[in-house]
Write an enzyme that holds these catalytic residues in place. Structure first.
Site, mmCIF file in Angstrom:
data_model
loop_
_atom_site.group_PDB
_atom_site.id
_atom_site.type_symbol
_atom_site.label_atom_id
_atom_site.label_comp_id
_atom_site.label_asym_id
_atom_site.label_seq_id
_atom_site.Cartn_x
_atom_site.Cartn_y
_atom_site.Cartn_z
ATOM 1 N N HIS A 265 0.803 -1.350 -0.188
ATOM 2 C CA HIS A 265 -0.112 0.196 0.175
ATOM 3 C C HIS A 265 0.926 1.157 0.004
ATOM 4 C CE1 HIS A 265 -0.260 1.336 4.149
ATOM 5 N NE2 HIS A 265 0.315 0.304 4.667
ATOM 6 N N ASP B 135 5.836 2.738 7.696
ATOM 7 C CA ASP B 135 4.452 2.079 7.196
ATOM 8 C C ASP B 135 3.956 3.280 6.210
ATOM 9 O OD1 ASP B 135 2.106 1.011 6.755
ATOM 10 O OD2 ASP B 135 1.608 1.128 9.131
ATOM 11 N N GLU C 33 -5.378 1.280 2.231
ATOM 12 C CA GLU C 33 -5.236 0.164 3.245
ATOM 13 C C GLU C 33 -5.385 0.482 4.655
ATOM 14 O OE1 GLU C 33 -2.678 -2.468 5.714
ATOM 15 O OE2 GLU C 33 -2.552 -0.248 5.448
ATOM 16 N N GLU C 34 -4.663 1.799 5.044
ATOM 17 C CA GLU C 34 -5.015 1.978 6.497
ATOM 18 C C GLU C 34 -6.397 2.051 7.129
ATOM 19 O OE1 GLU C 34 -2.602 1.956 8.257
ATOM 20 O OE2 GLU C 34 -0.734 2.502 7.379
ATOM 21 N N ASP D 23 4.501 -4.739 3.316
ATOM 22 C CA ASP D 23 3.642 -3.477 3.955
ATOM 23 C C ASP D 23 4.938 -2.645 4.536
ATOM 24 O OD1 ASP D 23 2.130 -1.647 5.539
ATOM 25 O OD2 ASP D 23 0.599 -3.160 5.869
ATOM 26 N N HIS E 135 2.088 4.550 13.040
ATOM 27 C CA HIS E 135 0.808 5.524 12.887
ATOM 28 C C HIS E 135 1.003 6.704 13.599
ATOM 29 C CE1 HIS E 135 -1.769 1.887 11.336
ATOM 30 N NE2 HIS E 135 -0.574 2.230 10.694
HETATM 31 ZN ZN LIG Z 1 0.756 -0.605 6.446
#
Ligand SMILES: [Zn+2]
Length: 711
Positions: free
Chosen positions: A358, A368, A405-406, A433, A530
């Site tokens: 993603h 990420d 995706e998140e 990922d 995140h």
């Molecule tokens: Zn991810």
């Protein structure tokens, strides 16, 4: 959980004690024998040419470009990254398209949390802005305020209860202590299970709101120095993330099983069904904001395992604190963009080898997912160089850059739903990922591909010394706790390859469409998951300063695709698959006996697993394989995974069709194996467990029939 540790001492049916069945298909070249190749010498040259191309410096530049701006799904900056990836695909010679979908996504308008003690003194207001000394990206106005994807909107006030990790057993413990959650606000910490599960359980038990915070015990100062000194989570850092009910179905909440194409009429979208989203509000917090609430919380002291690393004793509540949450979410159908690049196969163009990662991020997304994207772009660079040298893969290779995706694996799910039965011929899906957060290689796969991924890493040099495989074996690496199933090593295995649960884009491929899949990563201390601090500065300081692990992951990912695309015989080990299913059955039998369901008969299912293993041996033991029959053998091998799907799907979640792997209803990230059987046993429902065993037997027999069709 106990299921996994039970795998250490498995009962092995006698059928598995014979020699490995695929010996005739090993290449007999002096340098290397490779499963799936009659003669590996020509392919060995192709692979050497490929491995020479992925470049650390270029990967670093690609990472810098991808992380230059916050690029949340469906924003103009996200679209810019789609254009950039498409341009890189085209430069390598891929037939490239940007594929849009219109999907329901929330963005936050207002997030507010306030707390008072019993005397009415205000304890905190938040969320506090994420801030540390010297981070270059944190003050950009496009950094989205911390929020949960799929949160409800609302304005609620209530007493507070602490629920530890928000696991099923944590909620059961609160119930055992007669702590009622109706009308309450649950505060729980991140970790162990998927955050959507925490909200799912809190909502079921009557809570009106959830605060999910990052305890320093789990990814902060308790683990090591916090950013910017070290890699761990600083005081104000918040883990954003989706609280979608991923274990029901992934993708656009309004279109389960249907692709959200731009021309899909609104009337074809299901609204207000509850679907895969919670109704209550949920807000993520830093420990800076959670700490005053937890410190003032009164009531019984917590069980010992529930104490985190904040410097006071934790209590369960519900006395001592009142919290007010305002959460206003702007729900819109928004446009997202997948990027799809194809290289047509020269011999079997309908068989696709799919590689995916993603592209969207909560903020900058250095680890990420941009480390994965940079790795994929360098893999594309390498494959592009092969094309330039005149090579064509036998099978079609498809590179995919997923969006959203998140928010719930949305770009990949909608694409899979759009392809439909075209994917019945897709031979594999290779996911990455969080490509790189440190030096420790880790992999998850369906059992048929576990030896394949080990084999690929035997051919890729490690930046440290020797091969990736050798380093992997030395490190026994820590699995990526955010996206992987954290299965411990099985005794006797050279290196452990975990099972696929959920939390990344392999889910629609494997668990909905039945495409064999792998997921790879290179892991290390990673406390900024995140948050805005998962940026280029954090990455170069902590994860991979010289981008050599980006290069390593590009080589592993690209080699998976090249080797699979060119193989004479698909390198799927269905004897190993049947052996793992047999072990799952034995573990389930013991659990059933321990929970009062000892009358369940597992012998017929074990016999079916043995029939599948025997059929796999017959398929591989075809002594000389005339080339005309290779196509038949390959088709049989491919159909075996699809045979493990059931039309009716899992009880209460029909979108999940795989009879062997699903994300757990109460774990989310980690896999529940033979899920229909195990979840019925967990629910102490003997009738349902017997029905699910029967469905599994039928699937195993379909797999055996598919394998026998090779002859
Ligand atoms: Zn991810």
């Amino acid at each position: 959980m106990s299921l996994r540790s039970a795998l250490a001492a498995v009962w092995v049916p006698p059928v598995f004690l014979v020699a490995l069945p695929w010996t005739p298909l090993f290449a007999q070249t002096p340098q290397q024998s490779v499963f799936g190749y009659a003669d590996f010498s020509a392919e060995a040259k192709v692979e050497q040419n490929f491995l020479a191309v992925p470049d650390a410096k270029l990967a670093g530049e690609e990472l810098r470009t991808l992380t230059a701006e916050p690029h949340l799904a469906a924003t103009p900056e996200d679209h810019k990254t789609a254009e950039y990836v498409a341009q890189q695909f085209r430069a390598a010679g891929l037939d490239t398209q940007i594929v849009p979908y219109r999907v329901l996504l929330n963005q936050p308008k207002v997030e507010r949390v306030e707390a008072w003690d019993e005397a009415g003194h205000q304890l905190m207001t938040g969320p506090t802005r994420e801030h540390v000394n010297g981070d270059p990206g944190q003050d950009d106005p496009r950094v989205v305020m911390p929020f949960n994807g799929s949160s409800g909107s609302g304005d609620v006030t209530g007493d507070v209860v602490y629920a530890n990790y928000g696991r099923l057993e944590d909620f059961n413990e609160l119930a055992a202590q007669h702590i009622d959650l109706h009308g309450k606000i649950v505060i729980c910490r991140y970790g162990v299970n998927f955050r959507g599960v925490k909200v799912y359980l809190a909502e079921q038990r009557g809570a009106v709101g959830v605060l999910i915070y990052s305890d320093p015990q789990d990814d902060g100062y308790y683990k090591g120095d916090a950013y910017p000194t070290g890699p761990w989570r600083p005081e104000t850092s918040v883990q954003r993330g989706s609280v979608q009910f991923l274990f029901k179905y992934s993708g656009d909440p309004e279109t389960p099983g249907v692709a959200s194409t731009l021309d899909l009429p609104d009337s074809a979208r299901v609204t207000n069904t509850g679907g895969n989203q919670p109704h209550i509000v949920s807000v993520p917090l830093s420990y800076h904001d959670a700490s005053p609430i937890l410190q003032a919380l009164a009531g019984p002291g917590v069980p010992q395992g529930w104490q985190g690393a904040l410097p006071f004793r934790y209590h369960l509540g519900p006395a001592g604190v009142k919290v007010h949450i305002v959460s206003q979410q702007d729900y819109q159908r928004r446009i997202i963009w997948d990027v799809i690049g194809k290289i047509a196969g020269s011999q079997d163009p309908d068989s696709w080898v799919i590689v995916g990662n993603h592209r969207d991020a909560w903020v900058y997304g250095a680890a990420d997912p941009s480390s994965g994207t940079a790795s994929m772009l360098e893999a594309v660079h390498g494959v592009g160089a092969l094309l330039h040298q005149g090579w064509r893969p036998k099978r079609t290779i498809v590179f995919c850059s997923w969006d959203a995706e998140e928010e719930g694996l949305i770009g990949s799910t909608e694409w899979v739903e759009q392809q439909g039965h075209v994917l019945d011929r897709a031979v594999a899906y290779f996911n990455v990922d969080v490509g790189v957060s440190g030096p420790n290689f880790s992999a998850e796969a369906v059992p048929s591909l576990k030896e394949f991924i080990r084999d690929v890493t035997r051919s890729v040099p490690s930046p440290v010394a020797g091969t990736v495989f050798q380093q992997w074996r030395t490190n026994r690496s820590t699995p990526n706790e955010h996206h992987a199933s954290n299965a411990p090593p099985i005794e006797g295995e050279e290196v452990h390859v975990g099972d696929l649960g959920s939390g990344s884009d392999y889910t629609p491929f494997l668990q909905h469409a039945g495409v064999p899949a792998t997921d790879i990563s290179s892991n290390g201390p990673y406390g900024v998951y995140h948050s805005t601090f998962d940026d280029f500065a954090w990455f170069t300081q902590n994860a991979d300063p010289h981008f050599v692990y980006l290069q390593q992951m590009a080589r592993v990912l690209g080699l998976e695709a090249v080797r699979m695309a060119d193989a004479d015989v698909l390198p799927f080990d269905y004897v190993a698959y049947a052996r793992e299913i047999s072990a799952y059955l034995e573990a389930a039998r013991r659990k059933a006996a321990d929970t009062g369901l000892g009358s369940l008969d597992f012998a017929p299912a074990q016999a079916a697993a043995a029939r599948m293993a025997a059929a796999a041996q017959r398929a591989y033991a075809l002594e000389s394989v005339p080339s005309g029959n290779l196509a038949k053998l390959n088709l049989a091998l491919r159909q075996t995974e699809t045979a493990l799907l059931s039309d009716s799907g899992l009880p209460n979640r029909p979108w999940y069709r795989h009879t062997v792997y699903a994300p757990g209803e109460f774990t989310g990230y980690s896999a529940v194996v033979i899920p229909g059987v195990n979840e019925s046993i967990d629910a102490k429902n003997a009738t349902l467990a017997a029905q699910q065993l029967e469905i599994l037997i039928q699937a195993l027999d379909r797999a055996a029939t598919a394998l026998d069709s090779a002859r």
